[in-house]
Design a protein around this motif. Structure first.
Motif, PDB file in Angstrom:
ATOM      1  N   PHE A 136      -1.667  -9.597   6.277  1.00 46.51           N
ATOM      2  CA  PHE A 136      -1.210  -8.347   5.816  1.00 46.51           C
ATOM      3  C   PHE A 136      -1.874  -7.614   4.860  1.00 46.51           C
ATOM      4  CE2 PHE A 136       1.932  -5.480   3.357  1.00 46.51           C
ATOM      5  CZ  PHE A 136       1.989  -4.480   4.464  1.00 46.51           C
ATOM      6  N   GLY A 137      -1.751  -6.146   4.780  1.00 46.01           N
ATOM      7  CA  GLY A 137      -2.160  -5.272   3.637  1.00 46.01           C
ATOM      8  C   GLY A 137      -3.755  -5.078   3.468  1.00 46.01           C
ATOM      9  N   PHE A 138      -4.225  -5.378   2.383  1.00 49.77           N
ATOM     10  CA  PHE A 138      -5.394  -4.838   2.224  1.00 49.77           C
ATOM     11  C   PHE A 138      -6.399  -5.789   2.572  1.00 49.77           C
ATOM     12  CE2 PHE A 138      -6.636  -0.885  -0.197  1.00 49.77           C
ATOM     13  CZ  PHE A 138      -5.376  -0.294   0.421  1.00 49.77           C
ATOM     14  N   GLY A 139      -5.879  -6.818   3.076  1.00 48.61           N
ATOM     15  CA  GLY A 139      -7.128  -7.825   3.738  1.00 48.61           C
ATOM     16  C   GLY A 139      -8.047  -6.964   4.492  1.00 48.61           C
TER      17      GLY A 139
ATOM     18  N   ALA B  67       0.692   3.971  -3.598  1.00 54.64           N
ATOM     19  CA  ALA B  67       1.102   5.197  -3.051  1.00 54.64           C
ATOM     20  C   ALA B  67       1.445   5.011  -1.731  1.00 54.64           C
ATOM     21  CB  ALA B  67      -0.108   6.219  -3.142  1.00 54.64           C
ATOM     22  N   LEU B  68       0.715   4.173  -0.970  1.00 55.49           N
ATOM     23  CA  LEU B  68       0.847   3.989   0.517  1.00 55.49           C
ATOM     24  C   LEU B  68       2.159   3.326   0.663  1.00 55.49           C
ATOM     25  CD1 LEU B  68       0.150   4.153   3.531  1.00 55.49           C
ATOM     26  CD2 LEU B  68      -1.270   1.961   3.182  1.00 55.49           C
ATOM     27  N   GLU B  69       2.431   2.261   0.007  1.00 54.11           N
ATOM     28  CA  GLU B  69       3.497   1.488   0.061  1.00 54.11           C
ATOM     29  C   GLU B  69       4.810   2.438   0.035  1.00 54.11           C
ATOM     30  OE1 GLU B  69       3.428  -1.678  -2.754  1.00 54.11           O
ATOM     31  OE2 GLU B  69       2.226  -2.905  -1.531  1.00 54.11           O
ATOM     32  N   THR B  70       4.790   3.251  -1.069  1.00 49.58           N
ATOM     33  CA  THR B  70       5.832   4.018  -1.447  1.00 49.58           C
ATOM     34  C   THR B  70       6.265   5.181  -0.427  1.00 49.58           C
ATOM     35  OG1 THR B  70       5.678   3.843  -3.747  1.00 49.58           O
ATOM     36  CG2 THR B  70       7.096   5.636  -3.094  1.00 49.58           C
ATOM     37  N   PHE B  71       5.035   5.754   0.055  1.00 47.06           N
ATOM     38  CA  PHE B  71       5.152   6.741   1.149  1.00 47.06           C
ATOM     39  C   PHE B  71       5.510   6.123   2.389  1.00 47.06           C
ATOM     40  CE2 PHE B  71       2.941   8.881   4.585  1.00 47.06           C
ATOM     41  CZ  PHE B  71       3.545  10.214   4.686  1.00 47.06           C
ATOM     42  N   ILE B  72       4.771   4.858   2.907  1.00 47.03           N
ATOM     43  CA  ILE B  72       5.353   4.510   4.223  1.00 47.03           C
ATOM     44  C   ILE B  72       6.786   4.070   4.151  1.00 47.03           C
ATOM     45  CG2 ILE B  72       5.069   2.589   5.637  1.00 47.03           C
ATOM     46  CD1 ILE B  72       3.071   4.971   6.164  1.00 47.03           C
ATOM     47  N   GLY B  73       7.242   3.533   3.185  1.00 49.56           N
ATOM     48  CA  GLY B  73       8.649   3.445   3.012  1.00 49.56           C
ATOM     49  C   GLY B  73       9.624   4.350   3.551  1.00 49.56           C
TER      50      GLY B  73
ATOM     51  N   GLN C  73       1.786   0.366   7.471  1.00 49.73           N
ATOM     52  CA  GLN C  73       0.761   0.140   6.276  1.00 49.73           C
ATOM     53  C   GLN C  73      -0.510  -0.817   6.798  1.00 49.73           C
ATOM     54  OE1 GLN C  73       1.911  -1.189   2.458  1.00 49.73           O
ATOM     55  NE2 GLN C  73       4.056  -1.291   3.216  1.00 49.73           N
ATOM     56  N   LEU C  74      -0.493  -1.536   7.762  1.00 53.20           N
ATOM     57  CA  LEU C  74      -1.509  -2.017   8.341  1.00 53.20           C
ATOM     58  C   LEU C  74      -2.461  -1.123   9.018  1.00 53.20           C
ATOM     59  CD1 LEU C  74      -1.696  -5.580  10.193  1.00 53.20           C
ATOM     60  CD2 LEU C  74      -2.834  -3.594  11.345  1.00 53.20           C
ATOM     61  N   VAL C  75      -2.032  -0.310   9.991  1.00 52.57           N
ATOM     62  CA  VAL C  75      -2.806   0.741  10.483  1.00 52.57           C
ATOM     63  C   VAL C  75      -3.715   1.536   9.360  1.00 52.57           C
ATOM     64  CG1 VAL C  75      -2.661   3.020  11.708  1.00 52.57           C
ATOM     65  CG2 VAL C  75      -1.278   0.933  12.566  1.00 52.57           C
ATOM     66  N   LEU C  76      -2.715   1.809   8.350  1.00 49.36           N
ATOM     67  CA  LEU C  76      -3.591   2.949   7.423  1.00 49.36           C
ATOM     68  C   LEU C  76      -4.160   2.286   6.235  1.00 49.36           C
ATOM     69  CD1 LEU C  76      -0.489   5.566   6.782  1.00 49.36           C
ATOM     70  CD2 LEU C  76      -2.592   5.620   8.250  1.00 49.36           C
ATOM     71  N   THR C  77      -4.306   0.817   6.176  1.00 50.14           N
ATOM     72  CA  THR C  77      -5.068   0.243   5.481  1.00 50.14           C
ATOM     73  C   THR C  77      -6.326  -0.234   6.010  1.00 50.14           C
ATOM     74  OG1 THR C  77      -3.912  -1.849   5.753  1.00 50.14           O
ATOM     75  CG2 THR C  77      -3.448  -0.663   3.776  1.00 50.14           C
TER      76      THR C  77
END
Length: 574
Positions: free
Chosen positions: A11-14, A133-139, A205-209
């Protein structure tokens, strides 16, 4: 809301960090500290053997005729990270029910570094800002989609549909079967592990990272749409993504991707219909605003510092109104009035705010805070806008040099050579001169100095014509107690010779040279396709006149986006 991450290592920034593999194609700098000038744009392919040329410069007519007779070769493919403005716009368009307030600070300074001057990369600085920023927004966005949007039932089918629809637009292409399967499996696993809201948010988040979102690739960067030898034509999804970035500074909408899937972007008629719809969409104003900011840097008025003792009322409210005045005017000229590039030199339109009107000492009864003709207060083109006059001035005084450079380099795309490297400037003497002389007198002294004369005799007259405006754009008649004289004389400067009474006459003379249209065409082209053009390509950028009339700015942009110069690329740089 804070998102509880699934315990899944992939997951995430990988994914985003994996994009560093291709960062050799995407530049070196990602910092607002880069400075306004940035770095040089990456070179064109140069396959035609022609020299590269600065923006707005075009070979003479005979040379262009010779070059046009040869085959026009495509420009090298490039890959770059989205700018902050583009990310902000994409989040807004993908999740219209959730405003991306987390990116407000980044979006304001997103023109530094300019995408036309520096290719962007994903580095540690970017990740430290983007990830939280992404984590907060996507939440917040995931919660809104589930509580007030289409998926209030939280059914697996609804969440899956929203995810795939978001991914299709964010990744700028109709999804391949393996991509759909991958996203479906991740969503199912994560919702099972942490629940519908958190699992759905994690999948978004996966889509947007993913590099598929964060990087914009030209034809040939991943795979071709239409290929011949090593040359690629932008059609289908690739063209949809490039146009969305160019026109809307964002991602494609459903209609554009549907046109791609239906094959409508493979022929001229289909392309024209799709592009005309995009240019008529309100989002196009957003895209052109980004282009003008990169070109004129007028949004730097938000950072302009003025002497508080001299200009105590020059505050953020005034700065915002100055910026809004300029950007509303530019939008009016392009979309409503459909003006030619010469309007950038001559238009008297404006949309002044009430605080700006008060600060500049304009008659409140005659000038309401609405769009109108401002000729009576000296408005004559973008160079006379308070936002531009403020950024081309010093904190306590005007700058003939900066204002002259703005006209020569920004509006006419002329070239002012840098000062000699061995030039010894006595800063104390300059400050003393500025305190006891007028700006015009100081400029005349510099023009008589052999070490300074070459540049200043060429550049300074273009700045002297604006000395009737003070550092915040107010009209004035005195400078250090001396009566202001805005008359200037040019001797074959930008091809202009003659005497001119002030800014209006001078800018009208610049308009007769035709430089404004070349400057607009090359700056627009360089913004949506950041390369340095060869002589051959510069000739191809020259707008064609119908019935001897200069085309509008909107027409020039449309013609370029439909041209082979934009549609054809090579894979030479990869």
């Amino acid at each position: 809301m804070a998102v509880r991450r699934p315990a899944i290592g992939a997951f995430g920034f990988g994914l985003a960090l994996g994009s560093l593999v291709v960062s050799s194609c995407s530049g070196k700098v990602d910092s607002a500290a880069q400075g306004e000038s940035g770095e040089d744009a990456p070179p064109g392919n140069g396959d035609d053997g022609a020299e590269t040329v600065p923006p707005g410069q075009v070979p003479d007519a005979d040379r262009c005729a010779e070059l046009r007779a040869a085959r026009l070769l495509p420009t090298s493919a490039t890959m770059r990270r989205l700018s902050w403005d583009e990310i902000n716009n994409a989040w807004t368009d993908l999740f219209p029910q959730t405003r991306p307030i987390e990116l407000a600070a980044q979006a304001e300074t997103s023109n530094l570094p300019l995408r036309t001057q520096t290719n962007l990369e994903i580095n540690e600085t970017f990740i430290r800002t983007y990830r939280p920023a992404l984590e907060t927004f996507i939440g917040r966005a995931a919660q809104a989609l589930i509580t007030t949007g289409n998926c209030r039932s939280m059914s697996a089918a609804c969440l899956e549909g929203e995810l795939l629809q978001t991914a299709k637009r964010a990744w700028r292409h109709n999804l391949e079967p393996e991509e759909r399967t991958f996203l479906q499996s991740k969503l199912a696993a994560w919702t099972a592990e942490v629940g519908a809201v958190e699992g759905f948010a994690a999948a978004l988040q996966l889509v947007l990272t993913s590099p598929r979102f964060l990087f914009l690739a030209d034809p040939g960067a991943f795979k071709s749409d239409e290929a011949e030898d090593t040359h690629y034509t932008a059609t289908g999804d690739r063209l949809a993504g490039l146009w969305a970035a160019a026109v809307w500074a964002s991602v494609p909408d459903d209609a554009l991707l549907a046109a791609s899937a239906n094959g409508d972007l493979k022929d001229n008629t289909g392309r024209e219909q799709a592009l005309d719809r995009m240019l008529a969409d309100p989002r196009a104003k957003r895209g052109f605003t980004a282009m003008f900011r990169a070109w004129f840097a007028h949004n730097q008025v938000m950072k302009a510092v003025k002497d508080e003792a001299l200009y105590p009322a020059f505050n953020d409210d005034v700065r915002k109104e100055m910026l809004a005045d300029t950007e509303a005017t530019l939008s009016e000229l392009v979309f409503d009035a459909k003006e030619t590039p010469n309007a950038l030199l001559s238009s008297s339109l404006g949309s002044p705010g009430t605080k700006m009107v008060e600060l500049l000492g304009w008659n409140k009864k005659n000038i309401a805070a609405k769009r109108q003709d401002l000729q009576r207060v000296g408005r004559h083109g973008i160079a006379t806008h308070p936002a531009v006059l403020a950024i081309t001035s010093k904190s306590a005084g005007t700058s003939i040099v900066n204002r002259g450079r703005f006209v020569v380099e920004k509006l006419a795309c002329g070239h002012v050579p840098p000062p000699p490297k061995n030039l010894d400037i006595d800063q104390v003497k300059l400050e003393e001169e500025a305190m006891r002389l007028s700006g015009r007198q100081v400029a005349q002294m510099h023009a008589s100095d052999p070490a300074c004369a070459t540049c200043h005799r060429f550049m300074d007259p273009f700045g002297m014509a604006f000395e009737n405006f003070d550092p915040i754009g107010r009209e004035r008649t005195l400078d250090n107690g001396f009566a202001i004289d805005t008359s200037v004389e040019l001797n074959d400067a930008l091809g202009i010779t003659g005497k001119f009474a002030g800014a209006a006459e001078l800018l009208n003379a610049v308009a007769t040279t035709g430089r404004a249209e070349h400057c607009f065409a090359s700056n627009f082209a360089g913004f949506v396709m950041p390369v340095t053009f060869s002589e051959t390509q510069a000739c191809a950028l020259t707008p064609e006149h119908k019935n001897g009339e200069m085309p509008s700015m909107l027409s020039i942009a449309r013609t370029f986006l439909l041209s082979d110069l934009f549609l054809l690329r090579s894979q030479a740089s990869l």
